[in-house]
Enzyme design. Structure first.
Site, PDB file in Angstrom:
ATOM      1  N   ARG A  40       0.845  -1.210   0.000  1.00 41.76           N
ATOM      2  CA  ARG A  40       0.000   0.000   0.000  1.00 41.76           C
ATOM      3  C   ARG A  40       0.881   1.261   0.000  1.00 41.76           C
ATOM      4  O   ARG A  40       1.040   1.928  -1.021  1.00 41.76           O
ATOM      5  CB  ARG A  40      -0.949  -0.048   1.204  1.00 41.76           C
ATOM      6  CG  ARG A  40      -2.086   0.959   1.141  1.00 41.76           C
ATOM      7  CD  ARG A  40      -1.715   2.349   1.590  1.00 41.76           C
ATOM      8  NE  ARG A  40      -1.145   2.400   2.933  1.00 41.76           N
ATOM      9  CZ  ARG A  40      -0.585   3.493   3.451  1.00 41.76           C
ATOM     10  NH1 ARG A  40      -0.525   4.610   2.749  1.00 41.76           N
ATOM     11  NH2 ARG A  40      -0.058   3.464   4.660  1.00 41.76           N
ATOM     12  N   ASP A  41       1.514   1.550   1.139  1.00 41.42           N
ATOM     13  CA  ASP A  41       2.335   2.772   1.217  1.00 41.42           C
ATOM     14  C   ASP A  41       3.506   2.657   0.240  1.00 41.42           C
ATOM     15  O   ASP A  41       3.915   3.634  -0.390  1.00 41.42           O
ATOM     16  CB  ASP A  41       2.863   2.925   2.652  1.00 41.42           C
ATOM     17  CG  ASP A  41       3.086   4.375   3.059  1.00 41.42           C
ATOM     18  OD1 ASP A  41       2.977   5.253   2.202  1.00 41.42           O
ATOM     19  OD2 ASP A  41       3.384   4.616   4.237  1.00 41.42           O
ATOM     20  N   HIS A 237       5.073   4.575  12.764  1.00 41.14           N
ATOM     21  CA  HIS A 237       5.127   4.485  11.293  1.00 41.14           C
ATOM     22  C   HIS A 237       6.176   5.500  10.828  1.00 41.14           C
ATOM     23  O   HIS A 237       5.887   6.689  10.695  1.00 41.14           O
ATOM     24  CB  HIS A 237       3.724   4.822  10.762  1.00 41.14           C
ATOM     25  CG  HIS A 237       3.573   4.808   9.277  1.00 41.14           C
ATOM     26  ND1 HIS A 237       2.931   3.796   8.590  1.00 41.14           N
ATOM     27  CD2 HIS A 237       3.944   5.707   8.323  1.00 41.14           C
ATOM     28  CE1 HIS A 237       2.911   4.076   7.294  1.00 41.14           C
ATOM     29  NE2 HIS A 237       3.527   5.224   7.104  1.00 41.14           N
ATOM     30  N   HIS A 239       8.995   6.959   8.155  1.00 38.61           N
ATOM     31  CA  HIS A 239       9.638   7.007   6.840  1.00 38.61           C
ATOM     32  C   HIS A 239      11.110   7.323   7.100  1.00 38.61           C
ATOM     33  O   HIS A 239      11.473   7.880   8.142  1.00 38.61           O
ATOM     34  CB  HIS A 239       8.950   8.051   5.950  1.00 38.61           C
ATOM     35  CG  HIS A 239       7.610   7.570   5.447  1.00 38.61           C
ATOM     36  ND1 HIS A 239       7.406   7.153   4.154  1.00 38.61           N
ATOM     37  CD2 HIS A 239       6.424   7.409   6.083  1.00 38.61           C
ATOM     38  CE1 HIS A 239       6.144   6.761   4.010  1.00 38.61           C
ATOM     39  NE2 HIS A 239       5.523   6.909   5.167  1.00 38.61           N
ATOM     40  N   CYS A 270       4.636   9.261  -0.130  1.00 35.15           N
ATOM     41  CA  CYS A 270       3.233   9.662  -0.158  1.00 35.15           C
ATOM     42  C   CYS A 270       3.056  10.613  -1.323  1.00 35.15           C
ATOM     43  O   CYS A 270       3.761  11.609  -1.426  1.00 35.15           O
ATOM     44  CB  CYS A 270       2.833  10.338   1.154  1.00 35.15           C
ATOM     45  SG  CYS A 270       1.117  10.912   1.104  1.00 35.15           S
ATOM     46  N   ASN A 279       9.428   4.072   3.338  1.00 32.70           N
ATOM     47  CA  ASN A 279       9.240   3.724   4.746  1.00 32.70           C
ATOM     48  C   ASN A 279      10.490   3.035   5.270  1.00 32.70           C
ATOM     49  O   ASN A 279      11.338   2.571   4.492  1.00 32.70           O
ATOM     50  CB  ASN A 279       8.096   2.719   4.874  1.00 32.70           C
ATOM     51  CG  ASN A 279       6.752   3.301   4.509  1.00 32.70           C
ATOM     52  OD1 ASN A 279       6.434   3.463   3.353  1.00 32.70           O
ATOM     53  ND2 ASN A 279       5.960   3.628   5.516  1.00 32.70           N
TER      54      ASN A 279
HETATM   55  P1  HMG Z   1     -13.119  14.641  -2.594  1.00 31.55           P
HETATM   56  O1  HMG Z   1     -12.872  15.042  -3.993  1.00 31.55           O
HETATM   57  O2  HMG Z   1     -13.260  15.730  -1.567  1.00 31.55           O
HETATM   58  O3  HMG Z   1     -14.366  13.650  -2.524  1.00 31.55           O
HETATM   59  O4  HMG Z   1     -11.939  13.671  -2.164  1.00 31.55           O
HETATM   60  P2  HMG Z   1     -15.910  13.937  -2.374  1.00 31.55           P
HETATM   61  O5  HMG Z   1     -16.378  13.322  -1.105  1.00 31.55           O
HETATM   62  O6  HMG Z   1     -16.201  15.389  -2.610  1.00 31.55           O
HETATM   63  O7  HMG Z   1     -16.514  13.098  -3.606  1.00 31.55           O
HETATM   64  C1  HMG Z   1     -16.232  13.442  -4.958  1.00 31.55           C
HETATM   65  C2  HMG Z   1     -16.460  12.258  -5.881  1.00 31.55           C
HETATM   66  O8  HMG Z   1     -15.529  11.214  -5.554  1.00 31.55           O
HETATM   67  C3  HMG Z   1     -17.835  11.600  -5.735  1.00 31.55           C
HETATM   68  O9  HMG Z   1     -18.184  11.139  -7.025  1.00 31.55           O
HETATM   69  C4  HMG Z   1     -17.599  10.437  -4.825  1.00 31.55           C
HETATM   70  O10 HMG Z   1     -18.520   9.369  -5.004  1.00 31.55           O
HETATM   71  C5  HMG Z   1     -16.212  10.007  -5.257  1.00 31.55           C
HETATM   72  P3  HMG Z   1     -19.282  11.913  -7.914  1.00 31.55           P
HETATM   73  O11 HMG Z   1     -20.509  11.947  -7.039  1.00 31.55           O
HETATM   74  O12 HMG Z   1     -18.694  13.260  -8.161  1.00 31.55           O
HETATM   75  O13 HMG Z   1     -19.354  11.033  -9.134  1.00 31.55           O
HETATM   76  N1  HMG Z   1     -15.529   9.336  -4.157  1.00 31.55           N
HETATM   77  C6  HMG Z   1     -15.002   8.097  -4.214  1.00 31.55           C
HETATM   78  N2  HMG Z   1     -14.914   7.192  -5.204  1.00 31.55           N
HETATM   79  C7  HMG Z   1     -14.320   6.023  -4.901  1.00 31.55           C
HETATM   80  N3  HMG Z   1     -13.815   5.713  -3.667  1.00 31.55           N
HETATM   81  C8  HMG Z   1     -13.883   6.594  -2.679  1.00 31.55           C
HETATM   82  C9  HMG Z   1     -14.477   7.846  -2.945  1.00 31.55           C
HETATM   83  N4  HMG Z   1     -14.708   8.930  -2.171  1.00 31.55           N
HETATM   84  C10 HMG Z   1     -15.330   9.823  -2.930  1.00 31.55           C
HETATM   85  N5  HMG Z   1     -13.393   6.287  -1.456  1.00 31.55           N
HETATM   86  C11 HMG Z   1     -11.116  11.873  -0.775  1.00 31.55           C
HETATM   87  C12 HMG Z   1     -11.877  13.186  -0.835  1.00 31.55           C
HETATM   88  C13 HMG Z   1     -10.881  11.546   0.676  1.00 31.55           C
HETATM   89  C14 HMG Z   1     -11.983  10.800  -1.429  1.00 31.55           C
HETATM   90  C15 HMG Z   1      -9.798  12.039  -1.561  1.00 31.55           C
HETATM   91  O14 HMG Z   1      -9.131  13.138  -1.032  1.00 31.55           O
HETATM   92  C16 HMG Z   1      -8.913  10.830  -1.480  1.00 31.55           C
HETATM   93  O15 HMG Z   1      -9.245   9.778  -2.021  1.00 31.55           O
HETATM   94  N6  HMG Z   1      -7.754  10.965  -0.818  1.00 31.55           N
HETATM   95  C17 HMG Z   1      -6.839   9.831  -0.627  1.00 31.55           C
HETATM   96  C18 HMG Z   1      -5.416  10.305  -0.549  1.00 31.55           C
HETATM   97  C19 HMG Z   1      -4.520   9.131  -0.251  1.00 31.55           C
HETATM   98  O16 HMG Z   1      -4.870   7.987  -0.433  1.00 31.55           O
HETATM   99  N7  HMG Z   1      -3.292   9.443   0.244  1.00 31.55           N
HETATM  100  C20 HMG Z   1      -2.323   8.436   0.607  1.00 31.55           C
HETATM  101  C21 HMG Z   1      -2.664   7.681   1.861  1.00 31.55           C
HETATM  102  S1  HMG Z   1      -2.255   8.544   3.351  1.00 31.55           S
HETATM  103  C22 HMG Z   1      -0.588   8.138   3.637  1.00 31.55           C
HETATM  104  O17 HMG Z   1       0.056   7.595   2.782  1.00 31.55           O
HETATM  105  C23 HMG Z   1      -0.011   8.414   4.987  1.00 31.55           C
HETATM  106  C24 HMG Z   1       0.200   7.151   5.831  1.00 31.55           C
HETATM  107  O18 HMG Z   1       1.087   6.240   5.191  1.00 31.55           O
HETATM  108  C25 HMG Z   1       0.771   7.522   7.212  1.00 31.55           C
HETATM  109  C26 HMG Z   1       1.988   8.440   7.149  1.00 31.55           C
HETATM  110  O19 HMG Z   1       2.979   8.111   6.479  1.00 31.55           O
HETATM  111  O20 HMG Z   1       1.913   9.483   7.796  1.00 31.55           O
HETATM  112  C27 HMG Z   1      -1.144   6.410   6.071  1.00 31.55           C
HETATM  113 MG    MG Z   2       3.265   6.378   5.236  1.00 35.14          MG
END
Ligand code: HMG
Ligand code: MG
Length: 331
Positions: A40-41, A237, A239, A270, A279
């Site tokens: 995933r990450d 967690h 990096h 990320c 990581n």
């Molecule tokens: P948004 O654009 O604000 O979404 O994104 P929304 O709620 O306004 O919805 C817009 C459209 O997206 C809608 O469709 C929803 O149905 C669709 P429409 O009605 O316009 O046709 N939608 C989705 N479709 C599929 N799956 C979904 C989904 N949600 C909405 N889940 C959102 C907000 C949170 C969805 C977006 O910002 C997003 O997906 N962000 C993910 C970012 C991400 O994955 N980042 C990496 C992970 S975090 C990380 O790596 C850190 C970590 O490792 C820890 C660390 O290192 O610190 C965990």
């Molecule tokens: Mg991470």
């Protein structure tokens, strides 16, 4: 009579020879659970799309190497993380793994109820939400303020828990933020407590951009403990951007943490925090833990082979020091 050495016999590896030579430290835990995030990450930041069958094989190999918590994918918006847009195709390919490896957990990330619906439709047994300790990263990663993101997670946590699906709460930018600089401990604790209070079973404290140092890790964990959070609900967690991930892990172990996130081969980053590099490499972690006589259940040789294989799929050497030491510099 002198004997001629058999030059065709394979040389024993350092692992065959019993290295690292384990020396227990009674102040450290006897066992650590590794939360493997490579699929995933590790992969979410890869520009070139990795075929779904390669991902499935990666996860199967990680499980076969003894890892028992293997984060599989994310049910996020496919446009936000194109690499993981194949979550629906991946899940059925993993269905037989828990039967083959009893106790195997395959958590997935979900940002909102839409993500939870998708995850539950594909029989996810465990999910994770991911909050931010800072405003800027919350907006960049989740398109809302930190508190609005918390409000988005609350029904996810409630519905998942009611369905018998435990939820992990990630908190990013706990030790520094690429736009805001240092992050006050009180701010991190406030958001961390919010995740726990809404029902997250575990809180993973993320050093998203790898800037933490060990004193900071101890101070943050001390503060969570002081507010009454049991240390067994906290994971770390790290990096490895500045080469501090192992030192930070050791500090966390000294504070009583027993769940450590790591990524096979040191893959990772990320997409919404460009200064985040890989990581902590799982192999580097396992080398240290086994050297400290701490049980992990992981077969280090099999794990390093897996990362070598994945590095070949990605077409570049693994960033893990341990993988390169075990397999050679081009691994
Ligand atoms: P948004 O654009 O604000 O979404 O994104 P929304 O709620 O306004 O919805 C817009 C459209 O997206 C809608 O469709 C929803 O149905 C669709 P429409 O009605 O316009 O046709 N939608 C989705 N479709 C599929 N799956 C979904 C989904 N949600 C909405 N889940 C959102 C907000 C949170 C969805 C977006 O910002 C997003 O997906 N962000 C993910 C970012 C991400 O994955 N980042 C990496 C992970 S975090 C990380 O790596 C850190 C970590 O490792 C820890 C660390 O290192 O610190 C965990
Ligand atoms: Mg991470």
């Amino acid at each position: 009579m002198t004997t001629t050495p058999d030059r065709t016999a394979p040389e024993p590896t350092v692992l065959d020879l019993g290295l690292p030579d384990p020396v227990r430290d009674p102040d450290l835990p006897a066992r650590v659970r590794i939360h493997e995030v490579g699929a995933r990450d590790g992969l979410q930041n890869e520009g070139t799309l990795v075929p779904v069958d390669v991902k499935a094989e990666f996860i199967a190999r990680l499980a076969a190497a003894g890892l028992r918590t293997v984060e599989a994918t994310s049910f996020v918006h496919p446009k936000w993380v194109p690499q993981l847009a194949d979550a629906e195709e991946l899940m059925p390919r993993l269905a037989d793994l828990p039967g083959r490896h009893p106790g195997l957990r395959l958590p997935v990330l979900v940002p909102n109820e839409r993500g939870l619906d998708r995850a539950l439709a594909h029989h996810a047994g465990e999910v994770a939400v991911f909050a931010s300790a800072t405003e800027t990263f919350a907006r960049r990663n989740l398109n809302r303020s930190a508190d609005e993101a918390m409000a988005m997670f609350r029904p996810v946590v409630e519905r998942a828990t009611a369905a018998g699906v435990p939820v992990r709460g990630y908190l990013s930018m706990c030790f520094g933020d690429p736009w805001e600089g240092p992050v006050p401990i009180a701010q991190v604790v406030r958001h961390g407590l919010a995740l726990l209070e809404m029902g997250c079973a575990e809180l993973s404290l993320g050093d998203t951009i790898g800037v933490a140092t060990p004193g900071q890790v101890k101070a943050l964990l001390d503060e969570f403990t002081r507010t009454g959070v049991p240390i067994d609900r906290i994971a770390v967690h790290f990096h490895d951007t500045y080469g501090q991930a192992l030192s930070n892990t050791l500090a966390a172990l000294r504070s009583g943490v027993t769940v450590v996130d790591a990524s096979a081969g040191g893959l990772g980053g990320c997409p919404y925090a460009k200064s985040a590099t890989g990581n902590l490499a799982t192999e580097d972690l396992v080398w240290m833990l086994h050297g400290l006589g701490i049980e992990t259940g992981v077969d280090l040789a099999a794990l390093a082979e897996t990362s070598g294989w994945m590095a070949r799929q990605l077409g570049r050497p693994s960033p893990s020091r341990t993988v390169r030491a075990l397999l050679g510099p081009t691994a």
